[in-house]
Enzyme design. Structure first.
Site, PDB file in Angstrom:
ATOM      1  N   LYS A   3       0.817  -1.223   0.000  1.00 16.95           N
ATOM      2  CA  LYS A   3       0.000   0.000   0.000  1.00 16.95           C
ATOM      3  C   LYS A   3       0.846   1.267   0.000  1.00 16.95           C
ATOM      4  O   LYS A   3       2.043   1.251   0.272  1.00 16.95           O
ATOM      5  CB  LYS A   3      -1.002  -0.043   1.151  1.00 16.95           C
ATOM      6  CG  LYS A   3      -2.129  -1.029   0.784  1.00 16.95           C
ATOM      7  CD  LYS A   3      -3.313  -0.986   1.669  1.00 16.95           C
ATOM      8  CE  LYS A   3      -4.389  -1.916   1.065  1.00 16.95           C
ATOM      9  NZ  LYS A   3      -5.431  -2.249   2.001  1.00 16.95           N
ATOM     10  N   ARG A  23      -3.260 -10.043   4.948  1.00 15.91           N
ATOM     11  CA  ARG A  23      -3.688 -10.224   3.552  1.00 15.91           C
ATOM     12  C   ARG A  23      -2.576  -9.675   2.661  1.00 15.91           C
ATOM     13  O   ARG A  23      -2.293  -8.483   2.709  1.00 15.91           O
ATOM     14  CB  ARG A  23      -5.001  -9.455   3.337  1.00 15.91           C
ATOM     15  CG  ARG A  23      -5.560  -9.485   1.935  1.00 15.91           C
ATOM     16  CD  ARG A  23      -6.787  -8.581   1.836  1.00 15.91           C
ATOM     17  NE  ARG A  23      -7.369  -8.598   0.504  1.00 15.91           N
ATOM     18  CZ  ARG A  23      -6.916  -7.874  -0.517  1.00 15.91           C
ATOM     19  NH1 ARG A  23      -5.876  -7.081  -0.367  1.00 15.91           N
ATOM     20  NH2 ARG A  23      -7.493  -7.946  -1.708  1.00 15.91           N
TER      21      ARG A  23
HETATM   22  N1  PMM Z   1      -7.589  -3.785   0.516  1.00 17.29           N
HETATM   23  C1  PMM Z   1      -7.810  -3.980  -0.788  1.00 17.29           C
HETATM   24  C2  PMM Z   1      -8.733  -4.943  -1.227  1.00 17.29           C
HETATM   25  N2  PMM Z   1      -9.397  -5.713  -0.343  1.00 17.29           N
HETATM   26  N3  PMM Z   1      -9.842  -6.335   1.874  1.00 17.29           N
HETATM   27  C3  PMM Z   1      -9.649  -6.132   3.185  1.00 17.29           C
HETATM   28  N4  PMM Z   1     -10.314  -6.902   4.072  1.00 17.29           N
HETATM   29  N5  PMM Z   1      -8.788  -5.185   3.659  1.00 17.29           N
HETATM   30  C4  PMM Z   1      -8.093  -4.373   2.824  1.00 17.29           C
HETATM   31  O1  PMM Z   1      -7.356  -3.485   3.315  1.00 17.29           O
HETATM   32  C5  PMM Z   1      -8.272  -4.546   1.424  1.00 17.29           C
HETATM   33  C6  PMM Z   1      -9.173  -5.546   0.982  1.00 17.29           C
HETATM   34  C7  PMM Z   1      -7.087  -3.130  -1.781  1.00 17.29           C
HETATM   35  O2  PMM Z   1      -5.826  -3.628  -2.085  1.00 17.29           O
HETATM   36  P1  PMM Z   1      -5.501  -4.524  -3.386  1.00 17.29           P
HETATM   37  O3  PMM Z   1      -6.042  -3.784  -4.573  1.00 17.29           O
HETATM   38  O4  PMM Z   1      -4.037  -4.605  -3.404  1.00 17.29           O
HETATM   39  O5  PMM Z   1      -6.123  -5.863  -3.222  1.00 17.29           O
END
Ligand code: PMM
Length: 287
Positions: free
Chosen positions: A224, A265
């Site tokens: 991020k 994650r």
């Molecule tokens: N961030 C993204 C997508 N899904 N789900 C949860 N639970 N928490 C998060 O912070 C989150 C998420 C965005 O990041 P990406 O595009 O790299 O997946």
């Protein structure tokens, strides 16, 4: 003495912080956009993540990067369902990352075992009833509105207190809507209506969040912007691109695991899988 690890009913216990690998089946996600847009490649990637140590794989078909516009429901279903089916068919524990009740419902019918909603049930009024009916665990993330203009909402007096209060309110709404509290996981939503200082303050306060909310905590720092800011160093220097933030991500995974997170994650699994195992070994060695 360490307090017992928090668990989410309906999912296995790993005896340590879990690792959720990410597959974004999108042409435009900020960190891995376009790479897993094809179903076969996405399923293969999910299996690779498991081989590298992922405990479960989160499949999403809609980018939530700042400024992103929504995809329509048909397109989201077209992206997500074949990948969920393919991974479930291979015995992988799958989570579906969606703000749409219809997508959650179809993904669960296809074998997904966890619904991860970045809006915490706020984007779609049918989400909470659908998840309650399905009886699967639900991730409630801190969210202040759609990605298209979320940066405008990154305004806090005390970010830790406000995120805690707003998360508790979303958690209460999910429970009032029929989702068993034992199945709810909470997530501070790093990068969602937050700037780098906000994200860092939240990472510093994970124990506080955990104690205040009393539910398993999912921490999603992977690649991020706040990590880009930290790595850029001098103010005004360019941050490294998203894919060069994996070592920094693993550092957060170690900290999150030490602070009692339920799972992290991440896009690049191997380093975080090692990090959570080292954190457990250190915790076990503590007197
Ligand atoms: N961030 C993204 C997508 N899904 N789900 C949860 N639970 N928490 C998060 O912070 C989150 C998420 C965005 O990041 P990406 O595009 O790299 O997946």
């Amino acid at each position: 003495m360490h307090r017992p690890l928090r668990t989410a009913h309906g999912l296995p216990e790993w005896g340590r912080c879990g690792v959720m690998g990410v597959i974004n089946v999108t042409p435009d996600s900020f960190s891995d956009g376009g790479r897993w847009f094809d179903t076969t490649a996405a399923v293969k990637h999910g299996l690779d993540l498991v081989a590298e140590g992922a405990d479960l794989v989160d499949v999403g078909g809609e980018s939530t990067r700042p400024g992103a516009l929504r995809v329509d429901e048909e397109e989201e279903l077209r992206r997500v369902l074949p990948v969920v089916r393919g991974l479930v068919g291979e015995g992988v524990l799958v989570s579906v990352d969606t703000m749409r009740a219809s997508v959650a419902e179809r993904a669960v019918a296809a074998g997904a075992r966890l619904v991860n909603d970045v809006s915490g049930g706020r984007a779609d009024p049918d989400m909470v009833p659908v998840v309650a009916e399905a009886g699967v665990p639900f991730v409630v993330m801190h969210w202040r509105g759609q990605s298209v203009d979320m940066n405008d909402r990154a305004v806090y007096g005390d970010v830790v207190r406000e995120v805690t209060d707003e998360l508790r309110s979303a958690l209460d709404q999910a429970v009032a809507g029929g989702i068993a509290i034992e199945r709810v996981v909470v997530d501070p939503g790093l990068g969602f209506a937050k700037n780098a200082e906000h994200d860092l303050a939240l990472v510093a306060a994970l124990r506080e969040l955990d104690a205040a909310l009393g539910r398993p905590l999912l921490v999603a720092a992977s690649r991020k912007r706040f990590l880009g800011r930290v790595l850029a160093g001098e103010p005004g220097s360019a941050p490294p691109p998203a894919r060069e933030r994996d070592a920094a991500t693993a550092a957060v995974s170690a900290l999150a695991a030490r602070d009692g997170a339920w799972a992290v994650r991440v896009h690049e699994v191997r380093a975080s899988a090692d990090a959570v195992r080292v954190a457990r070994a250190v915790a076990e060695a503590a007197r």
